[in-house]
Every structure is written in structure tokens, then in C-alpha cells.
Scaffold this motif. Structure first.
Motif, PDB file in Angstrom:
ATOM      1  N   GLY A 100       3.861   1.809   7.535  1.00 57.30           N
ATOM      2  CA  GLY A 100       4.429   1.518   6.185  1.00 57.30           C
ATOM      3  C   GLY A 100       5.504   0.400   6.208  1.00 57.30           C
ATOM      4  N   LEU A 101       6.131   0.217   7.198  1.00 57.36           N
ATOM      5  CA  LEU A 101       7.267  -0.772   7.396  1.00 57.36           C
ATOM      6  C   LEU A 101       6.709  -1.980   7.634  1.00 57.36           C
ATOM      7  N   ILE A 102       5.543  -2.077   8.569  1.00 54.27           N
ATOM      8  CA  ILE A 102       4.960  -3.097   8.869  1.00 54.27           C
ATOM      9  C   ILE A 102       4.078  -3.856   7.489  1.00 54.27           C
ATOM     10  N   ALA A 103       3.405  -2.876   6.918  1.00 49.87           N
ATOM     11  CA  ALA A 103       2.692  -3.249   5.857  1.00 49.87           C
ATOM     12  C   ALA A 103       3.534  -3.826   4.742  1.00 49.87           C
ATOM     13  N   LYS A 104       4.851  -3.513   4.619  1.00 47.72           N
ATOM     14  CA  LYS A 104       5.930  -3.783   3.651  1.00 47.72           C
ATOM     15  C   LYS A 104       6.285  -5.244   4.086  1.00 47.72           C
ATOM     16  N   VAL A 105       6.762  -5.439   5.223  1.00 49.78           N
ATOM     17  CA  VAL A 105       7.312  -6.588   5.936  1.00 49.78           C
ATOM     18  C   VAL A 105       6.565  -8.019   5.702  1.00 49.78           C
ATOM     19  N   THR A 106       5.028  -7.498   6.114  1.00 48.90           N
ATOM     20  CA  THR A 106       4.325  -8.483   6.403  1.00 48.90           C
ATOM     21  C   THR A 106       3.375  -9.020   4.718  1.00 48.90           C
ATOM     22  N   GLY A 107       3.897  -8.201   3.979  1.00 47.73           N
ATOM     23  CA  GLY A 107       3.261  -8.492   2.550  1.00 47.73           C
ATOM     24  C   GLY A 107       1.836  -7.750   2.450  1.00 47.73           C
ATOM     25  N   LEU A 108       1.416  -7.154   3.581  1.00 47.55           N
ATOM     26  CA  LEU A 108       0.040  -6.348   3.340  1.00 47.55           C
ATOM     27  C   LEU A 108       0.032  -5.438   2.088  1.00 47.55           C
ATOM     28  N   ALA A 109       1.002  -4.725   2.154  1.00 45.11           N
ATOM     29  CA  ALA A 109       1.218  -3.610   1.092  1.00 45.11           C
ATOM     30  C   ALA A 109       0.871  -4.215  -0.229  1.00 45.11           C
ATOM     31  N   ASP A 110       1.488  -5.230  -0.448  1.00 43.36           N
ATOM     32  CA  ASP A 110       1.232  -5.935  -1.922  1.00 43.36           C
ATOM     33  C   ASP A 110      -0.338  -6.682  -1.989  1.00 43.36           C
ATOM     34  N   ALA A 111      -0.692  -6.886  -1.053  1.00 50.29           N
ATOM     35  CA  ALA A 111      -2.087  -7.872  -0.938  1.00 50.29           C
ATOM     36  C   ALA A 111      -3.240  -6.748  -1.249  1.00 50.29           C
ATOM     37  N   MET A 112      -2.923  -5.445  -0.909  1.00 48.25           N
ATOM     38  CA  MET A 112      -4.176  -4.643  -1.045  1.00 48.25           C
ATOM     39  C   MET A 112      -4.061  -3.994  -2.428  1.00 48.25           C
ATOM     40  N   ARG A 113      -3.104  -4.328  -3.284  1.00 47.07           N
ATOM     41  CA  ARG A 113      -2.951  -3.757  -4.632  1.00 47.07           C
ATOM     42  C   ARG A 113      -4.044  -4.473  -5.456  1.00 47.07           C
TER      43      ARG A 113
END
Length: 267
Positions: A100-113
Motif C-alpha cells: 500500500g505504501l509503495i502504491a501510494k508513493v508511486t502514484g499507482l493507487a490513484d492511477a488504478m481508480r
């Protein structure tokens, strides 16, 4: 934000957090499909707190045992039921925090929305749940949970960071694949949600610290209360139904919704 929209957000979060249909996917879809403004992180934190309260109350006996076992766990003594539960929950939570931290820092979390990601996740992981629910053995119960299974379920849980996957759905899938009965797979999944929701709430809370005013805090308290009631009802209903019904109804819902979303995304 209107009271009606707040109620809608809280009900969706409460009803879907513990059902294997993805609460995050539904919350992301809500503003996109209704055209209304995103509810914001403050409300997200509030409704998560509400669902956290519901699962703690529902499984209070296990939660109390786990809390009592934390001091022994911290000194390396995994020799009681409580300390074992606390340790296994800690082990199972590490992967989702790291990923989760990796996804948040890399911006992947937002990209998957996106509707496309949610649609595919709804469909694919719904079918995966159906497969393992049908093929899984009923050879294990919750008391058989061990370190190896906690690590495996922790890795399954990390997949839930993909919107539309469903945290409860993917951990139940993993537990059924390991041979746990339906009821015990759901119980382990629900207990795993407690430290995960706490960790998620802390991360979201850091982002919104100092931003909420008195008016927003009132909305947040109301949202938490609505989510608490809805989550408690959903938990009670699902755990009772699992005594006689499989996860198939949730899968059918996921497949239909996934196909609709994909049709919208590619039209």
C-alpha cells in the motif's frame, strides 16, 4: 455535502466493507456514476471508523483475546490463544501495508481508480472466488490458522489494493483455497480487516489532519454512525447465511456489475 449523499456513502461503505463485493470499488464509482462531488478523505476515514467499530463489536470475544495477548507477543511468547492471534494478525497485515505504501508513493493507487480497472477486478476476482469456494476443501477451522497461512493470506490481502477486488472477497478466496470452511474463512477475513482498517485509517488520517472544520466533523460523526449500523447488519446477515448458502450470490452480483462497468468503459 447533503445528508442524503452522506447517508448513501455510509450505507455503501457499511454494507460492502465485509461482503465480498468491494467497498472501495463502490465508493470510487459513486461520484463517477452520480456526477456528485467525491465525498473526500475525511468522510472516508469516518466511515472506515464506523465499520471498524462494527467488526470489533461482532467479534469482541476474539478481539479481547487478541488484545490481551499483545503484551506476551511483544516479548516473544506466542504461547496462548490471544498472543497467537495477535501475532498472526500482525504477520498477515505486513504485506498490505508495504504494498500500500509503495502504491501510494508511486502514484499507482490513484492511477488504478478507474471504471475499467474496477470492472475487470469485479469480474475476474469474482470468478476466482467462485472457483475456490466450489473446489476448496472444508478441512480447516479458524483455530488451525498458523504462521504459514497468515503469510499466504497476507499476500492475498495485498491484491485487494486493486480497486474492485474486495479485501474481504480476496482473503476469503485465499482461505477457501487453503481449505478453511466458509464460516471460518469469513471469520479469519473479518479479523484480518481490523488491523488493516486501522492502518488504512491512520494513513488517511495523516492526509486530512487539520483540514476538517466543525461542520465537516459533524458530517463525519454522522457518517461513522450510519456505517457502523450498516456494517453490523451486513456482518450479521452474511455470517448467518454462510451456514446454508455459498458465496455464489455475491459472485453473480460481481459478474453482472463487472460486465456492466466494462460495457460502459469500452462503449
Amino acid at each position: 455535502m447533503s445528508t442524503f449523499y452522506l447517508l448513501l456513502v455510509a450505507l455503501i461503505q457499511g454494507l460492502t466493507e465485509f461482503l465480498p463485493v468491494s467497498s472501495s470499488g463502490h465508493l470510487i464509482l459513486l461520484p463517477q456514476l452520480t456526477g456528485m462531488r467525491d465525498q473526500g478523505l475525511t468522510i472516508d476515514v469516518a466511515v472506515h471508523v464506523g465499520t471498524l467499530g462494527a467488526v470489533i463489536l461482532f467479534f469482541w470475544t476474539d478481539v479481547k483475546s487478541g488484545l490481551a495477548g499483545i503484551p506476551r507477543m511483544l516479548t516473544g511468547r506466542i504461547d496462548t490463544q490471544g498472543s497467537k492471534l495477535a501475532f498472526l494478525l500482525l504477520v498477515a497485515t505486513v504485506p498490505v501495508i508495504v504494498v500500500g505504501l509503495i502504491a501510494k508513493v508511486t502514484g499507482l493507487a490513484d492511477a488504478m481508480r478507474s471504471i475499467t480497472v474496477i470492472g475487470w477486478a469485479m469480474l475476474i476476482f469474482g470468478l476466482v472466488l467462485y472457483w475456490f469456494d466450489k473446489k476448496g476443501e472444508d478441512s480447516k477451522i479458524a483455530t488451525d490458522w498458523n504462521r504459514r497461512d497468515a503469510i499466504i493470506l497476507g499476500l492475498w490481502q495485498a491484491i485487494a489494493l486493486i480497486p474492485g477486488t474486495s479485501r474481504s472477497g480476496i482473503t476469503i478466496t485465499g482461505a477457501r483455497a487453503l481449505g478453511y470452511t466458509r464460516e471460518d474463512a469469513a471469520k479469519i477475513s473479518m479479523l484480518m480487516s481490523i488491523p488493516t482498517i486501522i492502518a488504512s485509517g491512520i494513513l488517511l488520517g495523516i492526509d486530512v489532519a487539520g483540514e476538517a472544520d466543525i461542520e465537516m466533523m459533524k458530517y463525519a460523526a454522522l457518517g461513522a454512525a450510519f456505517a457502523f449500523v450498516a456494517a453490523l447488519l451486513a456482518l450479521t446477515l452474511m455470517m448467518r447465511l454462510l451456514r446454508s448458502v455459498s458465496f455464489a450470490p455475491y459472485v453473480y452480483y460481481r459478474v453482472i456489475l463487472g460486465l456492466v462497468l466494462l460495457a460502459m468503459a469500452y462503449s
